[in-house]
Design a protein around this motif. Sequence first.
Motif, PDB file in Angstrom:
ATOM      1  N   GLN A   1       0.822  -1.205   0.000  1.00  0.00           N
ATOM      2  CA  GLN A   1       0.000   0.000   0.000  1.00  0.00           C
ATOM      3  C   GLN A   1       0.866   1.268   0.000  1.00  0.00           C
ATOM      4  O   GLN A   1       0.555   2.240  -0.683  1.00  0.00           O
ATOM      5  CB  GLN A   1      -0.940   0.007   1.214  1.00  0.00           C
ATOM      6  N   ILE A   2       1.965   1.233   0.746  1.00  0.00           N
ATOM      7  CA  ILE A   2       2.886   2.377   0.764  1.00  0.00           C
ATOM      8  C   ILE A   2       3.515   2.560  -0.616  1.00  0.00           C
ATOM      9  O   ILE A   2       3.642   3.678  -1.106  1.00  0.00           O
ATOM     10  CB  ILE A   2       3.959   2.200   1.857  1.00  0.00           C
ATOM     11  N   ASN A   3       3.884   1.463  -1.248  1.00  0.00           N
ATOM     12  CA  ASN A   3       4.441   1.536  -2.602  1.00  0.00           C
ATOM     13  C   ASN A   3       3.422   2.123  -3.585  1.00  0.00           C
ATOM     14  O   ASN A   3       3.781   2.880  -4.491  1.00  0.00           O
ATOM     15  CB  ASN A   3       4.905   0.153  -3.056  1.00  0.00           C
TER      16      ASN A   3
ATOM     17  N   LEU B   1       1.599   6.720  -6.903  1.00  0.00           N
ATOM     18  CA  LEU B   1       0.608   7.769  -7.171  1.00  0.00           C
ATOM     19  C   LEU B   1       1.150   9.162  -6.875  1.00  0.00           C
ATOM     20  O   LEU B   1       0.459  10.151  -7.057  1.00  0.00           O
ATOM     21  CB  LEU B   1      -0.648   7.530  -6.329  1.00  0.00           C
ATOM     22  N   ARG B   2       2.380   9.211  -6.387  1.00  0.00           N
ATOM     23  CA  ARG B   2       3.088  10.442  -6.028  1.00  0.00           C
ATOM     24  C   ARG B   2       2.418  11.204  -4.889  1.00  0.00           C
ATOM     25  O   ARG B   2       2.509  12.417  -4.790  1.00  0.00           O
ATOM     26  CB  ARG B   2       3.274  11.338  -7.238  1.00  0.00           C
ATOM     27  N   LEU B   3       1.711  10.468  -4.032  1.00  0.00           N
ATOM     28  CA  LEU B   3       1.188  11.072  -2.811  1.00  0.00           C
ATOM     29  C   LEU B   3       2.284  11.092  -1.748  1.00  0.00           C
ATOM     30  O   LEU B   3       2.277  11.928  -0.852  1.00  0.00           O
ATOM     31  CB  LEU B   3      -0.029  10.304  -2.308  1.00  0.00           C
TER      32      LEU B   3
ATOM     33  N   LEU C   1      10.697   9.111   3.451  1.00  0.00           N
ATOM     34  CA  LEU C   1       9.599   9.527   2.592  1.00  0.00           C
ATOM     35  C   LEU C   1       9.201  10.960   2.928  1.00  0.00           C
ATOM     36  O   LEU C   1       9.513  11.454   4.013  1.00  0.00           O
ATOM     37  CB  LEU C   1       8.394   8.611   2.797  1.00  0.00           C
ATOM     38  N   ARG C   2       8.470  11.594   2.004  1.00  0.00           N
ATOM     39  CA  ARG C   2       7.924  12.926   2.242  1.00  0.00           C
ATOM     40  C   ARG C   2       6.508  12.940   1.683  1.00  0.00           C
ATOM     41  O   ARG C   2       6.250  12.420   0.598  1.00  0.00           O
ATOM     42  CB  ARG C   2       8.773  13.991   1.566  1.00  0.00           C
ATOM     43  N   CYS C   3       5.599  13.544   2.409  1.00  0.00           N
ATOM     44  CA  CYS C   3       4.207  13.645   1.992  1.00  0.00           C
ATOM     45  C   CYS C   3       4.056  14.755   0.959  1.00  0.00           C
ATOM     46  O   CYS C   3       4.582  15.850   1.127  1.00  0.00           O
ATOM     47  CB  CYS C   3       3.344  13.927   3.221  1.00  0.00           C
TER      48      CYS C   3
END
Length: 106
Positions: free
Chosen positions: A63-65, A70-72, A87-89
């Motif tokens: 799900q993280i991948n 999706l570039r979220l 990671l960055r949001c």
Amino acid sequence: MYSLEMKKKTRKSGVGSSAISGSQRFLSQRFRAPEPFPLERLIAVFFRIQTSHCRSTSDLLIQINTLVSLRLLTKTSARDMFERVKLRCNVNYDFVYAIAEKEEFP
């Protein structure tokens, strides 16, 4: 035309940082650029707020991948670093708030 004299006037009329209220400081922090965070932190937060049991950590990683594709979320660590993934949001506060309301998150 913009002159040096006008620049001095606008600087003097500004509000100093000591006069910023708590709510204004909160808003300025809310709109700052997102900071990278470790993958382990995301997983820990997920397991802390989850109400039902997750089938497996591999499902969560998939799900993280998906969020990354999706570039979220954006991976900010080097491609060859598997141990310390950061990671960055990429979504704003309003988007997160709308999702939280839709999912009836407290």
